[in-house]
Design a protein around this motif. Structure first.
Motif, PDB file in Angstrom:
ATOM      1  N   SER A 235     -19.943   8.762  -9.590  1.00  0.00           N
ATOM      2  CA  SER A 235     -21.266   8.947 -10.062  1.00  0.00           C
ATOM      3  C   SER A 235     -22.157   8.590 -10.397  1.00  0.00           C
ATOM      4  N   TYR A 236     -23.131   9.454  -9.460  1.00  0.00           N
ATOM      5  CA  TYR A 236     -24.173   9.039  -9.994  1.00  0.00           C
ATOM      6  C   TYR A 236     -25.252  10.243 -10.762  1.00  0.00           C
ATOM      7  N   GLY A 237     -25.669  10.049 -11.671  1.00  0.00           N
ATOM      8  CA  GLY A 237     -25.641  11.450 -13.108  1.00  0.00           C
ATOM      9  C   GLY A 237     -25.331  12.518 -12.190  1.00  0.00           C
ATOM     10  N   ASN A 238     -25.907  14.001 -11.696  1.00  0.00           N
ATOM     11  CA  ASN A 238     -25.314  15.061 -11.293  1.00  0.00           C
ATOM     12  C   ASN A 238     -24.931  14.412 -10.183  1.00  0.00           C
ATOM     13  N   LYS A 239     -25.252  13.967  -9.612  1.00  0.00           N
ATOM     14  CA  LYS A 239     -24.754  13.527  -7.678  1.00  0.00           C
ATOM     15  C   LYS A 239     -22.892  13.163  -8.024  1.00  0.00           C
ATOM     16  N   THR A 240     -22.173  13.447  -7.171  1.00  0.00           N
ATOM     17  CA  THR A 240     -20.858  12.968  -7.238  1.00  0.00           C
ATOM     18  C   THR A 240     -20.178  12.659  -6.043  1.00  0.00           C
ATOM     19  N   ILE A 241     -20.169  11.780  -5.050  1.00  0.00           N
ATOM     20  CA  ILE A 241     -18.935  11.244  -3.646  1.00  0.00           C
ATOM     21  C   ILE A 241     -17.566  10.571  -3.872  1.00  0.00           C
ATOM     22  N   SER A 242     -17.064  11.213  -3.039  1.00  0.00           N
ATOM     23  CA  SER A 242     -15.296  11.157  -3.529  1.00  0.00           C
ATOM     24  C   SER A 242     -14.789  10.253  -2.077  1.00  0.00           C
ATOM     25  N   ALA A 243     -13.792   9.959  -2.643  1.00  0.00           N
ATOM     26  CA  ALA A 243     -12.891   9.694  -1.123  1.00  0.00           C
ATOM     27  C   ALA A 243     -10.909   9.541  -1.478  1.00  0.00           C
ATOM     28  N   SER A 244     -10.655   9.928  -0.969  1.00  0.00           N
ATOM     29  CA  SER A 244      -9.194   9.857  -0.958  1.00  0.00           C
ATOM     30  C   SER A 244      -8.324   9.146  -0.006  1.00  0.00           C
ATOM     31  N   ARG A 245      -7.035   9.126  -0.387  1.00  0.00           N
ATOM     32  CA  ARG A 245      -6.242   8.123   0.202  1.00  0.00           C
ATOM     33  C   ARG A 245      -4.648   8.583   0.453  1.00  0.00           C
ATOM     34  N   THR A 246      -3.779   8.674   0.933  1.00  0.00           N
ATOM     35  CA  THR A 246      -2.041   8.813   0.753  1.00  0.00           C
ATOM     36  C   THR A 246      -2.011   7.418   0.881  1.00  0.00           C
ATOM     37  N   LEU A 247      -0.937   7.493  -0.565  1.00  0.00           N
ATOM     38  CA  LEU A 247      -0.373   6.049  -0.005  1.00  0.00           C
ATOM     39  C   LEU A 247       1.216   5.857   0.369  1.00  0.00           C
ATOM     40  N   GLU A 248       1.222   5.068   1.090  1.00  0.00           N
ATOM     41  CA  GLU A 248       2.601   4.838   1.561  1.00  0.00           C
ATOM     42  C   GLU A 248       3.014   3.265   1.362  1.00  0.00           C
ATOM     43  N   VAL A 249       4.283   3.791   0.286  1.00  0.00           N
ATOM     44  CA  VAL A 249       5.408   3.041  -0.753  1.00  0.00           C
ATOM     45  C   VAL A 249       6.803   2.171   0.402  1.00  0.00           C
ATOM     46  N   THR A 250       6.775   0.984   0.816  1.00  0.00           N
ATOM     47  CA  THR A 250       7.985   0.612   1.361  1.00  0.00           C
ATOM     48  C   THR A 250       8.940   0.938   0.276  1.00  0.00           C
ATOM     49  N   CYS A 251      10.719   0.958   1.441  1.00  0.00           N
ATOM     50  CA  CYS A 251      11.418   0.995   0.046  1.00  0.00           C
ATOM     51  C   CYS A 251      11.315  -1.055   0.137  1.00  0.00           C
ATOM     52  N   GLU A 252      12.437  -1.409  -0.362  1.00  0.00           N
ATOM     53  CA  GLU A 252      13.242  -1.879  -1.021  1.00  0.00           C
ATOM     54  C   GLU A 252      14.629  -2.325  -1.434  1.00  0.00           C
ATOM     55  N   TYR A 253      15.108  -3.405  -0.620  1.00  0.00           N
ATOM     56  CA  TYR A 253      16.838  -2.520  -0.022  1.00  0.00           C
ATOM     57  C   TYR A 253      17.212  -3.978  -0.929  1.00  0.00           C
ATOM     58  N   LYS A 254      18.343  -3.537  -0.994  1.00  0.00           N
ATOM     59  CA  LYS A 254      18.838  -4.773  -1.973  1.00  0.00           C
ATOM     60  C   LYS A 254      20.274  -4.913  -2.013  1.00  0.00           C
ATOM     61  N   TYR A 255      21.279  -6.029  -1.922  1.00  0.00           N
ATOM     62  CA  TYR A 255      22.202  -6.019  -1.368  1.00  0.00           C
ATOM     63  C   TYR A 255      23.189  -6.934  -3.062  1.00  0.00           C
ATOM     64  N   THR A 256      24.183  -5.739  -3.039  1.00  0.00           N
ATOM     65  CA  THR A 256      25.378  -5.587  -3.936  1.00  0.00           C
ATOM     66  C   THR A 256      26.722  -6.318  -3.893  1.00  0.00           C
ATOM     67  N   TYR A 257      26.533  -7.724  -3.736  1.00  0.00           N
ATOM     68  CA  TYR A 257      27.770  -8.395  -3.695  1.00  0.00           C
ATOM     69  C   TYR A 257      28.809  -7.812  -4.328  1.00  0.00           C
ATOM     70  N   LEU A 258      29.150  -7.685  -5.272  1.00  0.00           N
ATOM     71  CA  LEU A 258      30.699  -6.882  -5.801  1.00  0.00           C
ATOM     72  C   LEU A 258      31.063  -5.966  -5.015  1.00  0.00           C
ATOM     73  N   THR A 259      29.817  -4.701  -4.438  1.00  0.00           N
ATOM     74  CA  THR A 259      30.279  -3.845  -3.377  1.00  0.00           C
ATOM     75  C   THR A 259      30.541  -3.997  -2.630  1.00  0.00           C
TER      76      THR A 259
END
Length: 271
Positions: A235-259
């Motif tokens: 915001s610049y006083g009464n003037k506003t400029i905007s931008a947006s993006r879509t998030l891409e979150v990668t998966c985390e995998y884990k090994y469960t050694y008991l199973t």
């Protein structure tokens, strides 16, 4: 060998003398400096062009000063955006028929202060050009065009988003131009996850440079943030400029050694 050295020394001395005769000392040259040489401006706002100059004694008295529009590296003396005649007190007086008095303002009318800075108001897309400051003096010392200053138009903030992994903190950035001291920008972050309302976020660092505001948002992604929309509003006083993006979150995998099988640590659509 000795004779060649004498000839060489004489040649160098002659060149130095010639240079002094032509240019005088360093104070006799035209000097124009823009800081910065490139300005990023926002449509509808003003832009400050910071400028300093000196001119040779032989050019005095100065008749007028001009700001010219330069296109394709050519500065057209007939395409003036500002022209001011100089009084006997070295003060700049506007020549209203040849200047956009409503849009252009010189910050210092006294030429003895060597300040050629101007404010351009109501920036438009067509103002994206190079500009030159010109001094018209006496005799052969008429004027100078170089260097030029460039205005770049930017109508939205620039966002920087690194690769995101669930549970790993990352820094998102939003940079916005700061071309006009009259209206410093304020940056607001927000995020909208799937099926939820918009949530406002608080940045951690705002870096202010001569021409930029850079806001840094620390974010620890979660599974719900995959395909969410993150944005920044400036915001610049009464003037506003905007931008947006879509998030891409990668998966985390884990090994469960008991199973002894692979267990997913997140439950995204694409996992």
């Amino acid at each position: 060998m000795f004779k060649m050295q004498i000839i060489s020394s004489c040649t160098i001395l002659s060149m130095l003398v010639f240079n002094i005769l032509c240019t005088g000392n360093g104070k006799e040259d035209w000097i124009i400096a823009f800081n910065p040489p490139v300005i990023t401006a926002v449509p509808g706002l003003c832009a400050l062009i910071s400028c300093n100059f000196t001119y040779p004694e032989a050019a005095k008295p100065i008749e007028n000063v001009q700001w010219l529009v330069c296109k394709n590296v050519q500065c057209n003396k007939n395409e003036k955006m500002f022209k001011g005649k100089v009084s006997t007190q070295n003060k700049i007086e506007l020549e209203e028929k040849e200047t956009e008095t409503e849009r252009i303002k010189m910050l210092e009318p006294d030429l003895t202060k060597n300040n050629c800075s101007i404010i351009m108001k109501d920036i438009k897309a067509e103002d994206e050009n190079e500009y030159a400051f010109r001094v018209v003096g006496q005799g052969k010392h008429k004027s100078t065009y170089n260097p030029t200053v460039k205005i770049i138009i930017q109508d939205k903030p620039k966002m920087g988003i690194p690769s995101l992994s669930e549970g790993v903190e990352a820094n998102l950035t939003c940079s916005a131009p700061f071309p006009c001291p009259e209206t410093p920008p304020e940056i607001t972050w927000w995020i909208k996850t799937r099926g939820e309302n918009i949530i406002n976020l608080k940045d951690d660092i705002t870096l202010i440079t001569r021409s930029l505001y850079i806001s840094t948002l620390p974010l620890t992604p979660t599974s719900k943030m995959h395909n969410a929309t993150v944005g920044c509003d400036v915001s610049y006083g009464n003037k506003t400029i905007s931008a947006s993006r879509t998030l891409e979150v990668t998966c985390e995998y884990k090994y469960t050694y008991l199973t002894k099988f692979l267990e997913k640590a997140c439950f995204f659509d694409n996992c």
